[in-house]
Design a protein around this motif. Structure first.
Motif, PDB file in Angstrom:
ATOM      1  N   ALA A   1       8.566   3.635   8.889  1.00 42.32           N
ATOM      2  CA  ALA A   1       8.484   2.236   9.306  1.00 42.32           C
ATOM      3  C   ALA A   1       7.046   1.726   9.373  1.00 42.32           C
ATOM      4  CB  ALA A   1       9.172   2.047  10.653  1.00 42.32           C
ATOM      5  N   ALA A   2       6.090   2.619   9.577  1.00 43.21           N
ATOM      6  CA  ALA A   2       4.678   2.222   9.637  1.00 43.21           C
ATOM      7  C   ALA A   2       4.114   1.902   8.258  1.00 43.21           C
ATOM      8  CB  ALA A   2       3.857   3.327  10.295  1.00 43.21           C
ATOM      9  N   HIS A   3       4.847   2.238   7.215  1.00 46.04           N
ATOM     10  CA  HIS A   3       4.387   2.029   5.838  1.00 46.04           C
ATOM     11  C   HIS A   3       5.146   0.862   5.219  1.00 46.04           C
ATOM     12  CE1 HIS A   3       1.867   5.612   5.617  1.00 46.04           C
ATOM     13  NE2 HIS A   3       2.745   6.129   6.456  1.00 46.04           N
ATOM     14  N   LYS A   4       4.753  -0.344   5.630  1.00 50.03           N
ATOM     15  CA  LYS A   4       5.464  -1.532   5.183  1.00 50.03           C
ATOM     16  C   LYS A   4       4.575  -2.577   4.522  1.00 50.03           C
ATOM     17  CE  LYS A   4       5.269  -3.277   9.861  1.00 50.03           C
ATOM     18  NZ  LYS A   4       5.982  -3.410  11.096  1.00 50.03           N
ATOM     19  N   ASP A   5       3.343  -2.203   4.216  1.00 46.70           N
ATOM     20  CA  ASP A   5       2.466  -3.117   3.495  1.00 46.70           C
ATOM     21  C   ASP A   5       1.598  -2.332   2.518  1.00 46.70           C
ATOM     22  OD1 ASP A   5       0.072  -2.194   4.875  1.00 46.70           O
ATOM     23  OD2 ASP A   5       0.683  -3.425   6.560  1.00 46.70           O
ATOM     24  N   GLU A   6       0.959  -3.041   1.619  1.00 48.21           N
ATOM     25  CA  GLU A   6       0.181  -2.358   0.576  1.00 48.21           C
ATOM     26  C   GLU A   6      -1.020  -1.611   1.136  1.00 48.21           C
ATOM     27  OE1 GLU A   6       0.020  -4.381  -3.375  1.00 48.21           O
ATOM     28  OE2 GLU A   6       0.969  -6.012  -2.236  1.00 48.21           O
ATOM     29  N   LYS A   7      -1.571  -2.065   2.248  1.00 49.33           N
ATOM     30  CA  LYS A   7      -2.721  -1.399   2.860  1.00 49.33           C
ATOM     31  C   LYS A   7      -2.352   0.003   3.354  1.00 49.33           C
ATOM     32  CE  LYS A   7      -6.055  -1.765   6.584  1.00 49.33           C
ATOM     33  NZ  LYS A   7      -6.322  -2.348   7.893  1.00 49.33           N
ATOM     34  N   GLU A   8      -1.209   0.105   4.050  1.00 48.16           N
ATOM     35  CA  GLU A   8      -0.748   1.383   4.604  1.00 48.16           C
ATOM     36  C   GLU A   8       0.121   2.159   3.617  1.00 48.16           C
ATOM     37  OE1 GLU A   8      -1.682   2.691   7.512  1.00 48.16           O
ATOM     38  OE2 GLU A   8      -2.962   0.946   7.799  1.00 48.16           O
TER      39      GLU A   8
ATOM     40  N   VAL B   1      12.289  10.090   0.951  1.00 51.74           N
ATOM     41  CA  VAL B   1      11.278   9.074   1.244  1.00 51.74           C
ATOM     42  C   VAL B   1      10.504   8.831  -0.045  1.00 51.74           C
ATOM     43  CG1 VAL B   1       9.230   8.489   2.611  1.00 51.74           C
ATOM     44  CG2 VAL B   1      11.092   9.811   3.651  1.00 51.74           C
ATOM     45  N   TYR B   2      10.391   7.556  -0.422  1.00 49.85           N
ATOM     46  CA  TYR B   2       9.778   7.175  -1.685  1.00 49.85           C
ATOM     47  C   TYR B   2       8.624   6.217  -1.448  1.00 49.85           C
ATOM     48  CZ  TYR B   2      14.049   9.194  -3.503  1.00 49.85           C
ATOM     49  OH  TYR B   2      15.069  10.067  -3.789  1.00 49.85           O
ATOM     50  N   ASP B   3       7.486   6.489  -2.096  1.00 50.24           N
ATOM     51  CA  ASP B   3       6.323   5.607  -2.028  1.00 50.24           C
ATOM     52  C   ASP B   3       6.443   4.619  -3.184  1.00 50.24           C
ATOM     53  OD1 ASP B   3       3.888   4.309  -2.042  1.00 50.24           O
ATOM     54  OD2 ASP B   3       2.698   6.142  -1.827  1.00 50.24           O
TER      55      ASP B   3
ATOM     56  N   ARG C   1      10.296  -6.610   0.909  1.00 52.44           N
ATOM     57  CA  ARG C   1      11.200  -6.906   2.017  1.00 52.44           C
ATOM     58  C   ARG C   1      11.810  -5.627   2.592  1.00 52.44           C
ATOM     59  NH1 ARG C   1      15.863 -10.291   0.159  1.00 52.44           N
ATOM     60  NH2 ARG C   1      14.162 -11.403  -0.818  1.00 52.44           N
ATOM     61  N   MET C   2      12.019  -4.622   1.748  1.00 50.72           N
ATOM     62  CA  MET C   2      12.663  -3.379   2.186  1.00 50.72           C
ATOM     63  C   MET C   2      11.663  -2.308   2.634  1.00 50.72           C
ATOM     64  SD  MET C   2      15.776  -4.192   2.095  1.00 50.72           S
ATOM     65  CE  MET C   2      16.290  -2.616   2.755  1.00 50.72           C
TER      66      MET C   2
END
Length: 84
Positions: A11-18, A28-30, A47-48
């Motif tokens: 959940a902490a990985h929801k933007d391009e920076k993180e 789990v997929y990057d 969005r996902m």
């Protein structure tokens, strides 16, 4: 070696920076580097990001899609959480 993630870590990985991660089944997929390649556009992936996308993924994709792209995008699995 495959890493194990909690749903909170994903959940902490929801933007391009993180970095943008999604969960499909127990994987789990990057998807950060896949945004522009996604045939449905980057908007839906953004969005996902950070969420369990299993239901949405299987609604629109076949197993062949996961076999084609999953190998290069999968970075680990979701840890099982003990139910009390």
């Amino acid at each position: 070696m495959s890493k194990t993630f909690t749903k909170t870590e994903v959940a902490a990985h929801k933007d391009e920076k993180e970095g943008m991660y999604i969960i499909i089944d127990d994987g789990v997929y990057d998807i950060t580097g896949f945004l522009e390649e996604h045939p449905g556009g980057a908007k839906i992936l953004k969005r996902m990001a950070g969420k369990d996308s299993t239901k949405q993924f299987w609604k629109y994709h076949s197993k062949a899609v996961l076999e084609k792209y999953g190998g290069k995008l999968k970075i680990g699995t979701v840890a099982e959480v003990a139910k009390l």
